[in-house]
Design a protein around this motif. Structure first.
Motif, short mmCIF file in Angstrom:
data_model
loop_
_atom_site.label_atom_id
_atom_site.label_comp_id
_atom_site.label_asym_id
_atom_site.label_seq_id
_atom_site.Cartn_x
_atom_site.Cartn_y
_atom_site.Cartn_z
N VAL A 279 -26.68 23.99 -1.53
CA VAL A 279 -26.92 22.56 -1.32
C VAL A 279 -25.82 21.77 -2.01
O VAL A 279 -25.63 21.89 -3.24
N PHE A 280 -25.09 20.99 -1.23
CA PHE A 280 -24.03 20.13 -1.77
C PHE A 280 -24.60 18.76 -2.12
O PHE A 280 -25.63 18.33 -1.57
N PRO A 281 -23.93 18.04 -3.02
CA PRO A 281 -24.50 16.78 -3.50
C PRO A 281 -24.64 15.71 -2.43
O PRO A 281 -25.42 14.76 -2.61
N ASP A 282 -23.91 15.83 -1.31
CA ASP A 282 -24.01 14.83 -0.25
C ASP A 282 -25.11 15.16 0.77
O ASP A 282 -25.30 14.42 1.73
N ALA A 283 -25.84 16.23 0.54
CA ALA A 283 -26.86 16.66 1.51
C ALA A 283 -28.02 15.66 1.56
O ALA A 283 -28.26 14.91 0.62
N ASP A 284 -28.74 15.69 2.66
CA ASP A 284 -30.02 14.98 2.77
C ASP A 284 -31.02 15.80 1.96
O ASP A 284 -31.54 16.82 2.42
N ILE A 285 -31.28 15.38 0.73
CA ILE A 285 -32.04 16.21 -0.21
C ILE A 285 -33.47 16.42 0.25
O ILE A 285 -34.03 17.52 0.09
N ASP A 286 -34.09 15.41 0.83
CA ASP A 286 -35.47 15.59 1.30
C ASP A 286 -35.54 16.67 2.37
O ASP A 286 -36.45 17.51 2.36
N ARG A 287 -34.59 16.65 3.28
CA ARG A 287 -34.56 17.70 4.32
C ARG A 287 -34.24 19.05 3.70
O ARG A 287 -34.78 20.08 4.12
N ALA A 288 -33.34 19.06 2.72
CA ALA A 288 -32.97 20.32 2.08
C ALA A 288 -34.15 20.91 1.33
O ALA A 288 -34.34 22.14 1.31
N ILE A 289 -34.96 20.07 0.69
CA ILE A 289 -36.16 20.56 0.00
C ILE A 289 -37.09 21.25 1.00
O ILE A 289 -37.56 22.37 0.75
N GLN A 438 -23.54 17.02 4.59
CA GLN A 438 -23.24 16.11 5.70
C GLN A 438 -21.74 16.03 5.96
O GLN A 438 -21.30 15.25 6.81
N ASN A 439 -20.97 16.87 5.28
CA ASN A 439 -19.52 16.88 5.42
C ASN A 439 -19.11 18.02 6.34
O ASN A 439 -19.26 19.20 5.99
N LEU A 440 -18.62 17.69 7.52
CA LEU A 440 -18.26 18.73 8.49
C LEU A 440 -17.15 19.63 7.98
O LEU A 440 -17.14 20.84 8.23
N SER A 441 -16.19 19.07 7.26
CA SER A 441 -15.10 19.87 6.72
C SER A 441 -15.63 20.92 5.75
O SER A 441 -15.28 22.10 5.80
N THR A 442 -16.53 20.49 4.85
CA THR A 442 -17.14 21.43 3.90
C THR A 442 -17.90 22.52 4.64
O THR A 442 -17.79 23.71 4.30
N ALA A 443 -18.66 22.14 5.66
CA ALA A 443 -19.46 23.12 6.40
C ALA A 443 -18.58 24.16 7.06
O ALA A 443 -18.83 25.37 6.97
N HIS A 444 -17.52 23.72 7.73
CA HIS A 444 -16.64 24.67 8.42
C HIS A 444 -15.89 25.57 7.44
O HIS A 444 -15.75 26.78 7.66
N LYS A 445 -15.41 24.99 6.34
CA LYS A 445 -14.68 25.80 5.36
C LYS A 445 -15.60 26.85 4.72
O LYS A 445 -15.21 28.01 4.57
N MET A 446 -16.81 26.44 4.36
CA MET A 446 -17.73 27.38 3.74
C MET A 446 -18.17 28.46 4.72
O MET A 446 -18.32 29.63 4.36
N ALA A 447 -18.38 28.10 5.97
CA ALA A 447 -18.79 29.09 6.97
C ALA A 447 -17.75 30.20 7.08
O ALA A 447 -18.10 31.38 7.28
N ARG A 448 -16.47 29.86 6.91
CA ARG A 448 -15.42 30.88 6.96
C ARG A 448 -15.40 31.75 5.72
O ARG A 448 -15.05 32.93 5.79
N LYS A 449 -15.77 31.18 4.59
CA LYS A 449 -15.67 31.92 3.33
C LYS A 449 -16.85 32.85 3.07
O LYS A 449 -16.74 33.81 2.32
N LEU A 450 -18.00 32.57 3.68
CA LEU A 450 -19.21 33.34 3.40
C LEU A 450 -19.22 34.66 4.18
O LEU A 450 -18.94 34.68 5.38
N LYS A 451 -19.54 35.73 3.50
CA LYS A 451 -19.64 37.05 4.12
C LYS A 451 -21.07 37.24 4.63
O LYS A 451 -21.92 37.87 3.99
#
Length: 498
Positions: A279-289, A438-451
């Protein structure tokens, strides 16, 4: 917690089915085990006896494989027109849909999951998987290949069914897993010997009735109930089986690989997981919970892709953990047939003790219980939804698959994607990962890094079109999607000089 539920609410057709007898399906007939041995299956909500089930052993496996081999080599199935196979598989989906209510009750009695979950998740998904793969029957094409040999050539590839498939399924989603293995195998033109988990065999047997009713040829699907160390071991070692597909623990997966190596059976393995929820700090926290709670507490955490490790930025960590902990304390735990139940029991006493042992281990190694942590009552196999904080990457609860409603929550200080990915990847598993941002750049970068075989961003779930499987010790191969059906084929190249 509600445990005692009136049996009067169970449909008459379900009660009749539960009485049995529950035999083996071999070559289109229901037969007792050759030894006439049976074993009991129990209701996880109260430990009561549900049914006695035929216990297949090696001789029964041999009979079933012989039937499947005959149906494949000499029978009509592999020679049937693809459109005809598609119609039968679709007909099976229609039959399952018509009896969805009965199947949901049987699944809940056998597995313990809430009846509503069986109705709105397990049954619709199973029906859709059958229809999805019915559509693939007419689309398993090869391609023309341009080659550079001297002369004039016509070269192409074809896809052919691998042959007889041994399918071994788990107890956490019995019907869904059985269908997810049967459907692509049948669509590809294979025949099947299915062994459901001994803890939850009943919906597989009910599915066998439908398979006969809709008119599948004898021997195309055979169903053997029994134990892994007898029936399962005999299947994986049997020379008449061309491919083994297994969903279950990584430990059993290793045994299957060793057995299959003797004659180089094709193998697909969907094994354990330790899914990180980041969970990144810009996330919709209620939805993340809500998403984090649902990911770990659905099906009492008995999901290979359950979000069991929570990583949250320090700016949102306490809010997130408080929210998930509050959600854990509010979940109504009870018998699956009770209308108010949101989380049912775990499947067995063995599983209850395993989960309790992990919680105790976490506490001994310094973890703090923020919610739950204990058994509920003395009847049935109920455990509280649990949230642990103060967990570290070296703890057993963080490294090993618990397969229960236990969340390990950890924080990170800065949004260094490489560091976060290293920690998320620091287990032997790589089945799934969940991101909240909610950051598309973060989402795409992390998706590549995760095994991980599946990365979900801001929610989402299984879809029959999405390949499902894992990296590292989470398995080999993929189920569902195009890759799922291609795993039941062999690719042949043909080169013809003109």
């Amino acid at each position: 917690m509600s445990v005692n539920v009136s049996m009067a609410m169970i449909p008459a057709a379900v009660s009749e089915f539960m009485r049995g007898p529950h035999r083996l399906l071999i070559d289109g007939k229901w037969v007792p085990a050759a030894s006439h041995r049976t074993f009991p299956t129990h209701n996880p909500a109260d430990g009561s006896l549900l049914s006695d089930i035929a216990a297949a052993e090696a001789v029964d496996v041999d009979l079933a494989v012989t039937a499947a081999r005959r149906a494949f080599d000499d029978g009509p199935w592999s020679r049937m027109a693809p459109a005809a196979r598609a119609k039968l598989i679709w007909k099976l989906a229609d039959a399952l849909e018509a009896q969805a209510e009965e199947f949901a009750f049987i699944e809940t009695l056998d597995n313990g999951k809430p009846l509503n979950d069986a109705k709105v998740v397990d049954l619709p998904h199973s029906i859709e998987v059958l229809r999805y793969f019915a559509g693939w029957c007419t689309k398993l094409n090869g391609e023309s290949i341009s080659i550079s040999n001297p002369g004039t050539w016509h070269a192409y590839t074809t896809r052919e069914p691998v042959g007889v498939v041994g399918s071994i399924t788990p107890w956490n989603a019995p019907l869904m897993m059985a269908v997810s293995k049967i459907a692509p195998a049948l669509a590809a033109g294979c025949t099947v010997v299915l062994k459901p988990a001994e803890q939850t065999p009943l919906t597989a047997l009910k599915l066998g009735q439908l398979i006969l009713d809709v008119g599948f040829p004898d021997g195309v699907v055979n169903i053997l109930t029994g134990f892994g160390e007898t029936a399962g071991a005999a299947m994986t070692a049997h020379p008449g089986i061309d491919k083994v597909t297994f969903t279950g623990s990584t430990e059993v997966g290793r045994l299957i690989v060793r057995a299959a190596a003797a004659d180089f059976k094709r193998v697909t393995l969907e094994l354990g997981g330790k899914t990180p929820v980041i969970v990144f700090p810009d996330a919709d926290i209620d939805r993340a919970i809500e998403g984090a709670a649902r990911s770990i507490f659905s099906n009492a955490g008995q999901i290979c892709n359950a979000g069991s490790r929570l990583y949250a930025h320090r700016d949102v960590f306490e809010r997130l953990v408080d929210g998930v902990s509050r959600r854990a304390s509010e979940i109504r735990v009870g018998a699956g047939l009770a209308a108010s139940t949101q989380m049912g029991p775990v499947v067995s006493q063995e599983q209850l003790e395993r989960i309790s042992g992990f919680i105790a281990s976490g506490q001994n190694q310094g973890a703090e219980i923020r919610a739950g942590g204990g058994r509920i009552g003395s009847e049935g196999y109920f455990i509280q939804p649990t949230v642990l904080t103060g967990t570290r990457p070296d703890m057993d609860v963080v490294q090993q698959e618990i397969f229960g409603p236990v969340l390990c929550a950890m924080s990170y200080d800065e949004a260094d994607l490489d560091r976060i990915a290293r920690e998320a990847n620091a287990t032997n598993y790589g089945l799934g990962a969940v991101l909240w941002t909610q950051n598309l750049s973060t989402a795409h970068k992390m998706a590549r890094k995760l095994k991980a075989g599946t990365v979900r961003v801001n929610g989402g779930g299984l879809d029959p079109a999405l390949p499902f499987g894992g990296f590292k010790q989470s398995g080999w191969g993929r189920e569902l999607g195009r890759e799922g059906i291609e795993g039941y084929t062999e690719l042949k190249s043909v080169a013809m000089a003109l």
